[in-house]
Scaffold this active site. Structure first.
Site: not given
Ligand code: NAI
Length: 283
Positions: A119, A152, A190, A140
């Site tokens: 993000s 995006e 953002n 994104h």
């Molecule tokens: P989350 O914390 O819910 O999920 C992340 C997952 O990645 C976890 O299940 C973790 O175990 C896994 N993980 C961590 N390191 C890893 C690796 N090396 N290999 C494989 N799996 C791994 O996070 P979320 O909210 O899904 O965010 C993920 C990405 O999406 C981030 O970059 C965030 O900035 C982006 N994002 C988030 C939004 C939101 O509203 N939460 C909106 C748009 C983008």
């Protein structure tokens, strides 16, 4: 180039949603997570959402089963070796992401595209960590992924036109609306949303109005479906602070300084909905 098989890295709230929309659009999808528990939870969430959609007559039982048949889970990233595309959705941390991209660059076939759902982190820097920077791009998605129409698409300085075109075509194929964006801090979404949320927090910090009243002004006065403080709680206050810091550092402009009250909440562990307390209480 045709994209038929995709790996999604990270089975968290974004990764699971991304895997679901690809599988529903007919692509073959492998979802990967380091943690078996997170993987199981992500796949269970997809099943639950599809069952709910069947219950509401939005999809048929057959569509649900066919979608699930196209979806597989793995904790082994090497399974990406025959994928045409990977979409990375792991934690928002540059070191973790560049490690993942370096590894994927070794595993994936030469033609494959590597996309990040970051993000706020610079796609240009992620691309530079690989030996195929012209095939790296930002994809994104918005949260919740199955509901929100926008993707995006962020062009790193190295991204080729062919890579961009393949991702734009794919975005349309999965029934989302693409918007082309250059790689600058916060992209478009953002860069505009976070300063608004930060200003809403300043308004509370300075005692101008309560969180409820700030949200009411923006909902009833500006027709926003959700007030900025409710939205901040939903996104996660740690994530909001992190993105404000990226904007502040990236532009070097004091207008992006994070509100001290936001820092205080994050230090207290009041991260919003996910921790049970933010600007509102979720106990
Ligand atoms: P989350 O914390 O819910 O999920 C992340 C997952 O990645 C976890 O299940 C973790 O175990 C896994 N993980 C961590 N390191 C890893 C690796 N090396 N290999 C494989 N799996 C791994 O996070 P979320 O909210 O899904 O965010 C993920 C990405 O999406 C981030 O970059 C965030 O900035 C982006 N994002 C988030 C939004 C939101 O509203 N939460 C909106 C748009 C983008």
């Amino acid at each position: 180039m045709s994209i038929n098989k995709v790996m999604v890295i990270g089975a968290g709230q974004m990764g699971a949603g991304i895997a679901q929309v690809f599988a529903q659009a007919g692509l073959s999808v492998i979802i990967n997570d380091l943690d078996q528990g997170a993987l199981d939870k992500g796949i269970a969430g997809i099943k639950k959402r599809l069952e709910r959609a069947v219950g509401k007559d939005k999809i048929s039982e057959t569509e649900k089963n066919e979608t699930l048949d196209r979806l597989a889970g793995t904790t082994d990233m090497n399974d990406a070796s025959d994928c045409d595309l990977v979409v990375e959705a792991v934690v928002e941390n540059m070191d973790v992401k560049t490690k993942v991209f370096k590894r994927l660059d070794e595993i994936m076939p030469e033609h494959a595209i590597l996309a990040s759902n970051t993000s706020s982190l610079p796609i240009t820097e992620i691309a530079a960590a690989t030996n195929r920077p012209s095939q790296v791009i930002g994809m994104h998605f918005m949260n919740p992924v199955p509901v929100m129409k926008l993707v995006e698409i962020i062009r790193a300085i190295q991204t080729s036109d062919d890579t961009y075109q393949a991702i734009e075509d794919l975005t349309k194929k999965i029934n989302k609306s693409p918007v082309e964006v250059e790689d600058f801090p916060g992209f478009v979404s953002n860069r505009i949303l976070m300063p608004m949320i930060n200003e809403a927090i300043y308004t509370v910090h300075e005692g101008v109005a309560s969180p409820e009243d700030v949200d009411t002004v923006m909902k009833l006065g500006m027709n926003h479906p959700m007030g900025p403080l409710t939205l901040a709680d939903f996104i996660g206050l740690d994530t909001c602070l992190y993105i404000m810091e990226v904007l502040h550092e990236g532009f070097g402009d004091s207008k992006y300084r994070p509100c001290p009250l936001l820092r205080k909440y994050v230090k207290a562990g009041w991260l919003g909905k996910k921790s049970g307390r933010g600007f509102y209480s979720y106990e």
